[in-house]
Motif scaffolding. Structure first.
Motif, mmCIF file in Angstrom:
data_model
loop_
_atom_site.group_PDB
_atom_site.id
_atom_site.type_symbol
_atom_site.label_atom_id
_atom_site.label_comp_id
_atom_site.label_asym_id
_atom_site.label_seq_id
_atom_site.Cartn_x
_atom_site.Cartn_y
_atom_site.Cartn_z
ATOM 1 N N LEU A 1 36.135 43.766 35.936
ATOM 2 C CA LEU A 1 35.554 42.577 36.539
ATOM 3 C C LEU A 1 36.526 41.399 36.473
ATOM 4 O O LEU A 1 36.607 40.594 37.413
ATOM 5 N N GLY A 2 37.283 41.306 35.369
ATOM 6 C CA GLY A 2 38.261 40.235 35.232
ATOM 7 C C GLY A 2 39.378 40.337 36.266
ATOM 8 O O GLY A 2 39.787 39.325 36.859
ATOM 9 N N VAL A 3 39.849 41.562 36.504
ATOM 10 C CA VAL A 3 40.910 41.777 37.509
ATOM 11 C C VAL A 3 40.398 41.479 38.897
ATOM 12 O O VAL A 3 41.038 40.775 39.699
ATOM 13 N N ASN A 4 39.215 42.005 39.228
ATOM 14 C CA ASN A 4 38.669 41.824 40.582
ATOM 15 C C ASN A 4 38.264 40.383 40.855
ATOM 16 O O ASN A 4 38.217 39.958 42.015
ATOM 17 N N SER A 5 37.973 39.622 39.788
ATOM 18 C CA SER A 5 37.606 38.203 39.962
ATOM 19 C C SER A 5 38.810 37.297 39.942
ATOM 20 O O SER A 5 38.686 36.087 40.178
ATOM 21 N N GLY A 6 39.986 37.831 39.667
ATOM 22 C CA GLY A 6 41.208 37.044 39.658
ATOM 23 C C GLY A 6 41.529 36.382 38.345
ATOM 24 O O GLY A 6 42.500 35.612 38.254
ATOM 25 N N PHE A 7 40.746 36.658 37.298
ATOM 26 C CA PHE A 7 41.003 36.060 35.996
ATOM 27 C C PHE A 7 42.128 36.789 35.235
ATOM 28 O O PHE A 7 42.771 36.201 34.374
ATOM 29 N N LEU A 8 42.326 38.060 35.566
ATOM 30 C CA LEU A 8 43.354 38.860 34.915
ATOM 31 C C LEU A 8 44.263 39.478 35.977
ATOM 32 O O LEU A 8 43.840 39.743 37.104
ATOM 33 N N GLU A 9 45.512 39.704 35.590
ATOM 34 C CA GLU A 9 46.431 40.353 36.511
ATOM 35 C C GLU A 9 46.308 41.871 36.363
ATOM 36 O O GLU A 9 46.107 42.390 35.283
ATOM 37 N N ASN A 10 46.490 42.536 37.484
ATOM 38 C CA ASN A 10 46.387 43.993 37.498
ATOM 39 C C ASN A 10 47.611 44.626 36.811
ATOM 40 O O ASN A 10 48.712 44.239 37.101
#
Length: 273
Positions: A264-273
């Protein structure tokens, strides 16, 4: 006139005695029936479970006819996982599937991949996890009602559910979100048994089941924390459990929930893939 009054009184008393005897006989039979239900409840429930297994598995490959579009997508991913360890887009063991672009919860596909690895790929094998989890949820429901009410009520509820069109339909269709009902029932029963016994391993297993429930339906991200928050605080306040018990419960739940939080963090832009 007096004779009529006496005859009428005698007749009225006679009728009251007959009615009382009939009522007593009925109550005796009902009491005997209830005793037999309590005594033979496990055997009767096995019969109900067998009936449910037949209703859920008969012509499983052809009823319902064909494959739902999401069933087809999950089946394709399950075959890819069972053979190559990747989904159709070549992602290794994802925690959430892309499907046709709208996303798809992961648990059902992994269960289907396991079944396909063991028995091969066909429609009946793909739909088998839905049947098995529904039967497990029926057992869990029976146990919960037995623990809180009577065996007669547990048998009646189980029998009604086994014949419920909704229960039969959702158990014969390999749609991943329908697993939430089954897993939530199993998880709740496991947590109730943990509160009742106070054993740490039961709290741990309840945490595992609630953690797996997160992988059945996206709405579980809100429902599961809400349920366990209310139940946990209530039982902690009533001193029916210890804080250490809730820690043991939360450990597997958090471990299983971390991959979803990262996704969820990656897809929301809070974390980098």
């Amino acid at each position: 006139m007096i004779h009529l009054f006496l005859d009428g009184s005698f007749f009225a008393i006679l009728m009251i005695c007959v009615i009382a005897k009939i009522r007593q006989t009925k109550e005796s039979k009902i009491g005997e029936l209830e005793k037999n239900l309590e005594k033979y409840a496990p055997i009767i429930f096995v019969g109900i479970l067998g009936l449910s297994a037949i209703l859920l598995s008969y012509k499983l490959a052809s009823v319902p006819q064909g494959l739902h579009v999401d069933e087809a997508g999950a089946l394709y991913d399950a075959i890819c996982l069972s053979k190559y360890g990747v989904d159709r887009y070549l992602y290794q063991f994802p925690v959430y599937f892309i499907n046709f672009g709208g996303g798809q919860n992961a648990l059902y596909t992994y269960l289907a991949a396991f079944m396909i690895k063991l028995f091969g790929a066909n429609t009946a094998i793909f739909r088998l996890p839905a049947v098995l989890l529904s039967l497990m949820s029926l057992v869990s429901l029976y146990q919960m009602i037995c623990d809180s009410c009577t065996k007669k009520q547990a048998l009646l509820t189980s029998f009604i559910l086994s014949l419920c069109p909704w229960f039969i339909m959702k158990s014969r269709w390999g749609l991943e979100s329908y697993l939430m009902c089954s897993l939530l029932t199993i998880a709740t029963n496991s947590l109730m048994k943990a509160f009742k016994s106070g054993k740490k391993f039961r709290y741990f297993s309840a945490g595992v089941f609630f953690g797996l429930t997160l992988y059945t339906y996206a709405i579980a991200y809100m429902v599961v924390p809400l349920i366990i928050g209310i139940i946990g605080l209530y039982n902690l306040f009533r001193k029916k459990c210890k804080f250490s018990d809730l820690v043991v419960f939360a450990l597997p739940l958090c471990i299983l929930g971390i991959p979803l939080l990262l996704m969820l963090g990656v897809n929301s832009g809070f974390l980098e893939n």
